[in-house]
Design a protein around this motif. Structure first.
Motif, PDB file in Angstrom:
ATOM      1  N   GLU A 278      -9.923  28.338 -56.720  1.00  0.00           N
ATOM      2  CA  GLU A 278     -10.529  28.669 -55.429  1.00  0.00           C
ATOM      3  C   GLU A 278     -10.949  27.372 -54.742  1.00  0.00           C
ATOM      4  N   THR A 279     -10.589  27.217 -53.486  1.00  0.00           N
ATOM      5  CA  THR A 279     -10.999  26.052 -52.731  1.00  0.00           C
ATOM      6  C   THR A 279     -12.440  26.251 -52.288  1.00  0.00           C
ATOM      7  N   ARG A 280     -13.265  25.291 -52.610  1.00  0.00           N
ATOM      8  CA  ARG A 280     -14.673  25.375 -52.228  1.00  0.00           C
ATOM      9  C   ARG A 280     -14.938  24.359 -51.136  1.00  0.00           C
ATOM     10  N   SER A 281     -15.378  24.872 -49.992  1.00  0.00           N
ATOM     11  CA  SER A 281     -15.685  23.984 -48.879  1.00  0.00           C
ATOM     12  C   SER A 281     -17.009  24.404 -48.263  1.00  0.00           C
TER      13      SER A 281
ATOM     14  N   ASN B 120     -14.570  19.541 -48.179  1.00  0.00           N
ATOM     15  CA  ASN B 120     -14.263  19.948 -49.546  1.00  0.00           C
ATOM     16  C   ASN B 120     -15.401  19.457 -50.432  1.00  0.00           C
TER      17      ASN B 120
ATOM     18  N   SER C  67     -24.794  26.122 -53.967  1.00  0.00           N
ATOM     19  CA  SER C  67     -24.045  27.369 -54.041  1.00  0.00           C
ATOM     20  C   SER C  67     -25.054  28.499 -54.142  1.00  0.00           C
TER      21      SER C  67
ATOM     22  N   GLN D  43     -20.492  34.570 -52.017  1.00  0.00           N
ATOM     23  CA  GLN D  43     -20.843  33.221 -52.462  1.00  0.00           C
ATOM     24  C   GLN D  43     -20.643  32.241 -51.304  1.00  0.00           C
TER      25      GLN D  43
ATOM     26  N   TYR E 135     -21.133  28.072 -50.016  1.00  0.00           N
ATOM     27  CA  TYR E 135     -21.258  26.692 -50.462  1.00  0.00           C
ATOM     28  C   TYR E 135     -21.645  25.818 -49.279  1.00  0.00           C
TER      29      TYR E 135
END
Length: 59
Positions: free
Chosen positions: A8-11, A18, A26, A35, A37
């Motif tokens: 999963e790309t978290r940005s 990124n 989080s 969720q 971030y």
């Protein structure tokens, strides 16, 4: 064999940065539980964020 597409790309929800490997926060959206971030810079500057699922806005 895993690929980068499996992860999963978290940005940051505020600026889009990124956040992989950074000092990011989080937490779950207070309204829907999605969720969220946020990067350290946006947290420090108290930039607004908007939940991508329900549209809740917070500091």
């Amino acid at each position: 064999m895993s690929t980068t597409n499996d992860r999963e790309t978290r940005s940051c929800v505020s600026c889009g940065l990124n956040i992989a490997g950074t000092n990011a926060a989080s937490f779950k959206c207070p309204d829907c539980g999605q969720q969220i971030y946020r990067c350290a810079k946006c947290r420090k500057q108290s930039n607004l964020y908007e939940c991508p699922d329900c549209g809740f806005t917070g500091p």
